[in-house]
Enzyme design. Structure first.
Site, PDB file in Angstrom:
ATOM      1  N   ILE A  13       0.827  -1.220   0.000  1.00 15.73           N
ATOM      2  CA  ILE A  13       0.000   0.000   0.000  1.00 15.73           C
ATOM      3  C   ILE A  13       0.859   1.267   0.000  1.00 15.73           C
ATOM      4  O   ILE A  13       0.427   2.304  -0.507  1.00 15.73           O
ATOM      5  CB  ILE A  13      -0.991  -0.016   1.189  1.00 15.73           C
ATOM      6  CG1 ILE A  13      -2.146   0.967   0.921  1.00 15.73           C
ATOM      7  CG2 ILE A  13      -0.304   0.280   2.511  1.00 15.73           C
ATOM      8  CD1 ILE A  13      -3.333   0.770   1.835  1.00 15.73           C
ATOM      9  N   ASP A  36       0.832  -0.500   9.547  1.00 12.75           N
ATOM     10  CA  ASP A  36       1.152   0.721  10.304  1.00 12.75           C
ATOM     11  C   ASP A  36       2.662   0.973  10.279  1.00 12.75           C
ATOM     12  O   ASP A  36       3.123   2.079   9.944  1.00 12.75           O
ATOM     13  CB  ASP A  36       0.645   0.534  11.749  1.00 12.75           C
ATOM     14  CG  ASP A  36       0.576   1.830  12.537  1.00 12.75           C
ATOM     15  OD1 ASP A  36       0.758   2.901  11.951  1.00 12.75           O
ATOM     16  OD2 ASP A  36       0.337   1.754  13.761  1.00 12.75           O
ATOM     17  N   GLY A 122      -4.996  -8.547  10.027  1.00 14.01           N
ATOM     18  CA  GLY A 122      -3.639  -9.008  10.294  1.00 14.01           C
ATOM     19  C   GLY A 122      -3.470  -9.389  11.753  1.00 14.01           C
ATOM     20  O   GLY A 122      -4.050 -10.370  12.220  1.00 14.01           O
TER      21      GLY A 122
HETATM   22  P1  ADP Z   1      -4.517  -4.960  12.022  1.00 16.11           P
HETATM   23  O1  ADP Z   1      -3.732  -4.707  13.294  1.00 16.11           O
HETATM   24  O2  ADP Z   1      -5.659  -3.956  11.832  1.00 16.11           O
HETATM   25  O3  ADP Z   1      -4.945  -6.378  11.894  1.00 16.11           O
HETATM   26  P2  ADP Z   1      -2.242  -5.346  10.204  1.00 16.11           P
HETATM   27  O4  ADP Z   1      -1.317  -4.289   9.706  1.00 16.11           O
HETATM   28  O5  ADP Z   1      -1.665  -6.366  11.130  1.00 16.11           O
HETATM   29  O6  ADP Z   1      -3.506  -4.573  10.839  1.00 16.11           O
HETATM   30  O7  ADP Z   1      -2.882  -6.105   8.963  1.00 16.11           O
HETATM   31  C1  ADP Z   1      -3.908  -5.607   8.152  1.00 16.11           C
HETATM   32  C2  ADP Z   1      -3.767  -6.173   6.757  1.00 16.11           C
HETATM   33  O8  ADP Z   1      -2.765  -5.431   6.053  1.00 16.11           O
HETATM   34  C3  ADP Z   1      -3.316  -7.637   6.706  1.00 16.11           C
HETATM   35  O9  ADP Z   1      -4.098  -8.301   5.727  1.00 16.11           O
HETATM   36  C4  ADP Z   1      -1.849  -7.535   6.289  1.00 16.11           C
HETATM   37  O10 ADP Z   1      -1.441  -8.678   5.535  1.00 16.11           O
HETATM   38  C5  ADP Z   1      -1.878  -6.314   5.404  1.00 16.11           C
HETATM   39  N1  ADP Z   1      -0.605  -5.595   5.212  1.00 16.11           N
HETATM   40  C6  ADP Z   1       0.505  -5.571   5.989  1.00 16.11           C
HETATM   41  N2  ADP Z   1       1.440  -4.785   5.443  1.00 16.11           N
HETATM   42  C7  ADP Z   1       0.917  -4.280   4.291  1.00 16.11           C
HETATM   43  C8  ADP Z   1       1.391  -3.405   3.265  1.00 16.11           C
HETATM   44  N3  ADP Z   1       2.599  -2.874   3.306  1.00 16.11           N
HETATM   45  N4  ADP Z   1       0.547  -3.132   2.225  1.00 16.11           N
HETATM   46  C9  ADP Z   1      -0.689  -3.659   2.165  1.00 16.11           C
HETATM   47  N5  ADP Z   1      -1.190  -4.473   3.096  1.00 16.11           N
HETATM   48  C10 ADP Z   1      -0.401  -4.799   4.138  1.00 16.11           C
END
Ligand code: ADP
Length: 177
Positions: A13, A36, A122
Site C-alpha cells: 500500500i 502501520d 492481520g
Molecule cells: P490490524 O492490526 O488492523 O490487523 P495489520 O497491519 O496487522 O492490521 O494487517 C492488516 C492487513 O494489512 C493484513 O491483511 C496484512 O497482511 C496487510 N498488510 C501488511 N502490510 C501491508 C502493506 N505494506 N501493504 C498492504 N497491506 C499490508
C-alpha cells in the site's frame, strides 16, 4: 455523491499512487507493526509528528482522521483504528465504521482516489473471509465523491479472495444475526 469504482490490487500500500492511503493504526496512534509500521517507515517521521500534533489523545476504535502522507506518493494518510478481534472486540459495526469514516474523511479532503488495506485482518485477526466481506459491502454501500477506491492485498491468496468477492453481487449475510 455516487458509487466509486472499486478494485482489488495486489501489492504494498505504501507505493500506491493515490491521493490518500488508509492506515490500520491503533488507538494510541504512535506507530505499530504490520501496515502501520510499513506506512511510518516509508512515509518518514513527518507522519508520527502529525499523529502527535493532531491526535494528542489517540483515536477511538472505529473512527478515522487524517495526517500528512510525508514522503509517501500519497498526499494523506487516513488513519483508522480497527477492532481487535484477537483481543475480544468482535462488533462488526466497528469494522464497517472504519471504512465509512475513512470515506467521510476522504470527502473532507476532496480526495479523488484512496487505497485501503484489509483493516483488522492481520495482527487483530479478524476472520479473513468476513474482513473481505465487510470491506466490500461497506465500501459499496457508502455514498462518496471519491472516484477510485482500491482494496490492497499484500499476498496473492488474499488478493484472490477480494477479487472473488468483488465479482459477486451483494448477498444477505447470515453471520452475527
Ligand atoms: P490490524 O492490526 O488492523 O490487523 P495489520 O497491519 O496487522 O492490521 O494487517 C492488516 C492487513 O494489512 C493484513 O491483511 C496484512 O497482511 C496487510 N498488510 C501488511 N502490510 C501491508 C502493506 N505494506 N501493504 C498492504 N497491506 C499490508
Amino acid at each position: 455523491m455516487s458509487t466509486p469504482t472499486l478494485t482489488a490490487v495486489l501489492g504494498d500500500i505504501t507505493t500506491q499512487r493515490v491521493d490518500a492511503v488508509v492506515n490500520a493504526a491503533n488507538t494510541a496512534m504512535r506507530g505499530g507493526g504490520g501496515v502501520d509500521g510499513a506506512i511510518h517507515r516509508a512515509g518518514g517521521p513527518a507522519i508520527l509528528a502529525d499523529c502527535i500534533r493532531r491526535f494528542p489523545h489517540g483515536l477511538a476504535t472505529g473512527d478515522a482522521g487524517w495526517t500528512t502522507g510525508g514522503d509517501l506518493p500519497a498526499r494523506w494518510v487516513i488513519q483508522v483504528v480497527g477492532p481487535n478481534y484477537a483481543g475480544g472486540q468482535r462488533d462488526r459495526a466497528l469494522l464497517a465504521s472504519c471504512y465509512r469514516r475513512a470515506l467521510e474523511v476522504a470527502d473532507e479532503l476532496h480526495a479523488a482516489s484512496i487505497a485501503f488495506p484489509l483493516i483488522s485482518a492481520g495482527v487483530y485477526a479478524w476472520p479473513k473471509t468476513d474482513a473481505v466481506d465487510a470491506a466490500v459491502t461497506t465500501l459499496r454501500a457508502t455514498p462518496t465523491h471519491v472516484r477510485d477506491v482500491r482494496i490492497v492485498a499484500f499476498d496473492a491468496a488474499t488478493h484472490r479472495m477480494v477479487e472473488d468477492r468483488l465479482a459477486r453481487k451483494e448477498q444477505p449475510r447470515t453471520m452475527d444475526r
